[in-house]
Write a protein that holds these residues in place. Sequence first.
Motif, PDB file in Angstrom:
ATOM      1  N   GLY A  82     106.892  30.620 -41.219  1.00 36.27           N
ATOM      2  CA  GLY A  82     106.743  32.033 -41.558  1.00 36.27           C
ATOM      3  C   GLY A  82     107.906  32.574 -42.365  1.00 36.27           C
ATOM      4  N   GLN A  83     108.430  31.763 -43.238  1.00 37.09           N
ATOM      5  CA  GLN A  83     109.682  32.102 -43.916  1.00 37.09           C
ATOM      6  C   GLN A  83     109.594  33.351 -44.785  1.00 37.09           C
ATOM      7  N   THR A  84     108.500  33.498 -45.527  1.00 37.86           N
ATOM      8  CA  THR A  84     108.394  34.605 -46.475  1.00 37.86           C
ATOM      9  C   THR A  84     107.084  35.364 -46.291  1.00 37.86           C
ATOM     10  N   SER A  85     107.182  36.663 -46.071  1.00 36.61           N
ATOM     11  CA  SER A  85     106.019  37.557 -46.029  1.00 36.61           C
ATOM     12  C   SER A  85     104.965  37.133 -45.012  1.00 36.61           C
ATOM     13  N   GLN A  86     105.397  36.816 -43.811  1.00 36.52           N
ATOM     14  CA  GLN A  86     104.449  36.539 -42.731  1.00 36.52           C
ATOM     15  C   GLN A  86     103.850  37.872 -42.284  1.00 36.52           C
ATOM     16  N   ASP A  87     102.550  37.979 -42.285  1.00 32.99           N
ATOM     17  CA  ASP A  87     101.897  39.257 -42.003  1.00 32.99           C
ATOM     18  C   ASP A  87     101.859  39.541 -40.494  1.00 32.99           C
ATOM     19  N   VAL A  88     101.386  40.703 -40.138  1.00 35.51           N
ATOM     20  CA  VAL A  88     101.410  41.162 -38.751  1.00 35.51           C
ATOM     21  C   VAL A  88     100.520  40.315 -37.840  1.00 35.51           C
ATOM     22  N   ASN A  89     100.992  40.164 -36.594  1.00 40.97           N
ATOM     23  CA  ASN A  89     100.218  39.499 -35.544  1.00 40.97           C
ATOM     24  C   ASN A  89      99.816  38.066 -35.864  1.00 40.97           C
ATOM     25  N   SER A  90     100.536  37.432 -36.751  1.00 40.49           N
ATOM     26  CA  SER A  90     100.238  36.042 -37.085  1.00 40.49           C
ATOM     27  C   SER A  90     101.176  35.106 -36.331  1.00 40.49           C
ATOM     28  N   VAL A  91     100.774  33.826 -36.273  1.00 45.58           N
ATOM     29  CA  VAL A  91     101.540  32.831 -35.530  1.00 45.58           C
ATOM     30  C   VAL A  91     101.736  31.594 -36.400  1.00 45.58           C
ATOM     31  N   ALA A  92     102.962  31.150 -36.517  1.00 43.43           N
ATOM     32  CA  ALA A  92     103.276  29.926 -37.253  1.00 43.43           C
ATOM     33  C   ALA A  92     104.211  29.078 -36.397  1.00 43.43           C
ATOM     34  N   VAL A  93     103.750  27.899 -36.028  1.00 43.97           N
ATOM     35  CA  VAL A  93     104.542  27.013 -35.180  1.00 43.97           C
ATOM     36  C   VAL A  93     104.597  25.638 -35.817  1.00 43.97           C
ATOM     37  N   GLY A  94     105.805  25.204 -36.176  1.00 43.09           N
ATOM     38  CA  GLY A  94     105.972  23.899 -36.802  1.00 43.09           C
ATOM     39  C   GLY A  94     106.811  24.001 -38.065  1.00 43.09           C
ATOM     40  N   TYR A  95     107.345  22.904 -38.471  1.00 47.13           N
ATOM     41  CA  TYR A  95     108.167  22.838 -39.682  1.00 47.13           C
ATOM     42  C   TYR A  95     107.364  23.290 -40.902  1.00 47.13           C
ATOM     43  N   PHE A  96     107.815  24.351 -41.546  1.00 49.41           N
ATOM     44  CA  PHE A  96     107.155  24.936 -42.723  1.00 49.41           C
ATOM     45  C   PHE A  96     105.743  25.466 -42.440  1.00 49.41           C
ATOM     46  N   ALA A  97     105.388  25.647 -41.204  1.00 51.42           N
ATOM     47  CA  ALA A  97     104.078  26.235 -40.889  1.00 51.42           C
ATOM     48  C   ALA A  97     104.039  27.688 -41.349  1.00 51.42           C
ATOM     49  N   GLY A  98     102.928  28.090 -41.987  1.00 48.64           N
ATOM     50  CA  GLY A  98     102.806  29.470 -42.462  1.00 48.64           C
ATOM     51  C   GLY A  98     103.988  29.907 -43.301  1.00 48.64           C
ATOM     52  N   ASN A  99     104.503  29.006 -44.073  1.00 50.88           N
ATOM     53  CA  ASN A  99     105.769  29.232 -44.773  1.00 50.88           C
ATOM     54  C   ASN A  99     105.775  30.438 -45.702  1.00 50.88           C
ATOM     55  N   SER A 100     104.718  30.609 -46.481  1.00 48.03           N
ATOM     56  CA  SER A 100     104.721  31.669 -47.487  1.00 48.03           C
ATOM     57  C   SER A 100     103.425  32.474 -47.464  1.00 48.03           C
ATOM     58  N   THR A 101     103.559  33.784 -47.283  1.00 54.84           N
ATOM     59  CA  THR A 101     102.424  34.725 -47.365  1.00 54.84           C
ATOM     60  C   THR A 101     101.300  34.362 -46.397  1.00 54.84           C
ATOM     61  N   GLN A 102     101.656  34.181 -45.148  1.00 53.24           N
ATOM     62  CA  GLN A 102     100.640  33.939 -44.119  1.00 53.24           C
ATOM     63  C   GLN A 102      99.909  35.244 -43.821  1.00 53.24           C
ATOM     64  N   GLY A 103      98.603  35.218 -43.796  1.00 55.65           N
ATOM     65  CA  GLY A 103      97.803  36.418 -43.592  1.00 55.65           C
ATOM     66  C   GLY A 103      97.885  36.970 -42.180  1.00 55.65           C
ATOM     67  N   GLY A 104      97.498  38.211 -42.023  1.00 60.89           N
ATOM     68  CA  GLY A 104      97.504  38.859 -40.726  1.00 60.89           C
ATOM     69  C   GLY A 104      96.571  38.192 -39.738  1.00 60.89           C
ATOM     70  N   TYR A 105      97.010  38.076 -38.486  1.00 61.61           N
ATOM     71  CA  TYR A 105      96.223  37.503 -37.393  1.00 61.61           C
ATOM     72  C   TYR A 105      95.868  36.032 -37.616  1.00 61.61           C
ATOM     73  N   ALA A 106      96.540  35.380 -38.548  1.00 61.23           N
ATOM     74  CA  ALA A 106      96.300  33.958 -38.805  1.00 61.23           C
ATOM     75  C   ALA A 106      97.131  33.110 -37.845  1.00 61.23           C
ATOM     76  N   VAL A 107      96.674  31.861 -37.643  1.00 63.77           N
ATOM     77  CA  VAL A 107      97.377  30.928 -36.772  1.00 63.77           C
ATOM     78  C   VAL A 107      97.569  29.607 -37.511  1.00 63.77           C
ATOM     79  N   ALA A 108      98.793  29.130 -37.540  1.00 67.89           N
ATOM     80  CA  ALA A 108      99.098  27.841 -38.157  1.00 67.89           C
ATOM     81  C   ALA A 108      99.982  27.044 -37.202  1.00 67.89           C
ATOM     82  N   VAL A 109      99.500  25.880 -36.783  1.00 64.12           N
ATOM     83  CA  VAL A 109     100.243  25.043 -35.846  1.00 64.12           C
ATOM     84  C   VAL A 109     100.301  23.619 -36.394  1.00 64.12           C
ATOM     85  N   GLY A 110     101.502  23.147 -36.660  1.00 62.72           N
ATOM     86  CA  GLY A 110     101.669  21.799 -37.192  1.00 62.72           C
ATOM     87  C   GLY A 110     102.556  21.807 -38.421  1.00 62.72           C
ATOM     88  N   ASN A 111     103.069  20.656 -38.744  1.00 70.20           N
ATOM     89  CA  ASN A 111     103.931  20.497 -39.915  1.00 70.20           C
ATOM     90  C   ASN A 111     103.213  20.955 -41.187  1.00 70.20           C
TER      91      ASN A 111
END
Length: 205
Positions: free
Chosen positions: A41-70
């Motif tokens: 979730g390094q850059t512009s992670q949106d509200v209520n989103s989840v990013a777990v893992g190396y570079f997961a959801g790294n750039s512009t992750q959308g709201g309420y999105a879930v990303a789990v894993g490298n």
Amino acid sequence: SIAVGNSAGLTAQGESSLAVGRSAGETDQGASSVAVGNAAGQTSQDVNSVAVGYFAGNSTQGGYAVAVGNAAGYSAQGSTSVAIGKEAGKITQGAGSVAMGYAAGFTSQGANGIIINSSGDELDDTTEGHIHIASNRASFDFEYGDGTNNGQWSFSTGDVSMPANLAVNGIITGTNIVTMEATLNRQNNLIALLEERLKTLESKA
């Protein structure tokens, strides 16, 4: 908000958010979002989103999105979408879609689609609403209808098992599956009736 790690939550971290790991949630992390892992979730992670893992959801992750894993949901993951597995939904995953398994929906997965992948290779399906499942032995996917039909399943490599006495002509669709089920029910009812009549005749004999 909580930020743990070098440059974690460094700039404009939203309230009630969590960033753990080097550069996790570094810039513009949205409120109530979670980023765990280096550059998650390094850059512009949106509200209520989840990013777990190396570079997961790294750039512009959308709201309420879930990303789990490298590198899952690595870039421009759509809102309310889910990516689980290494590089699942990696680039421009469509809104509301689901990608599970290594490199499932690797590039531009269509909105509201489902991809489950255990083939060991990248598996893409860019069309909206498609369901695509693949292993290292076979795959099948569902293409939604175009207004003149109800869509169809297509298979590769594997076999589709049907009752030996059931004739199917043309494309298997949701509509004719229902029709076949009704036909089988009528056949079962007829068999039950004949069995009852046979018992009656046997009792009179």
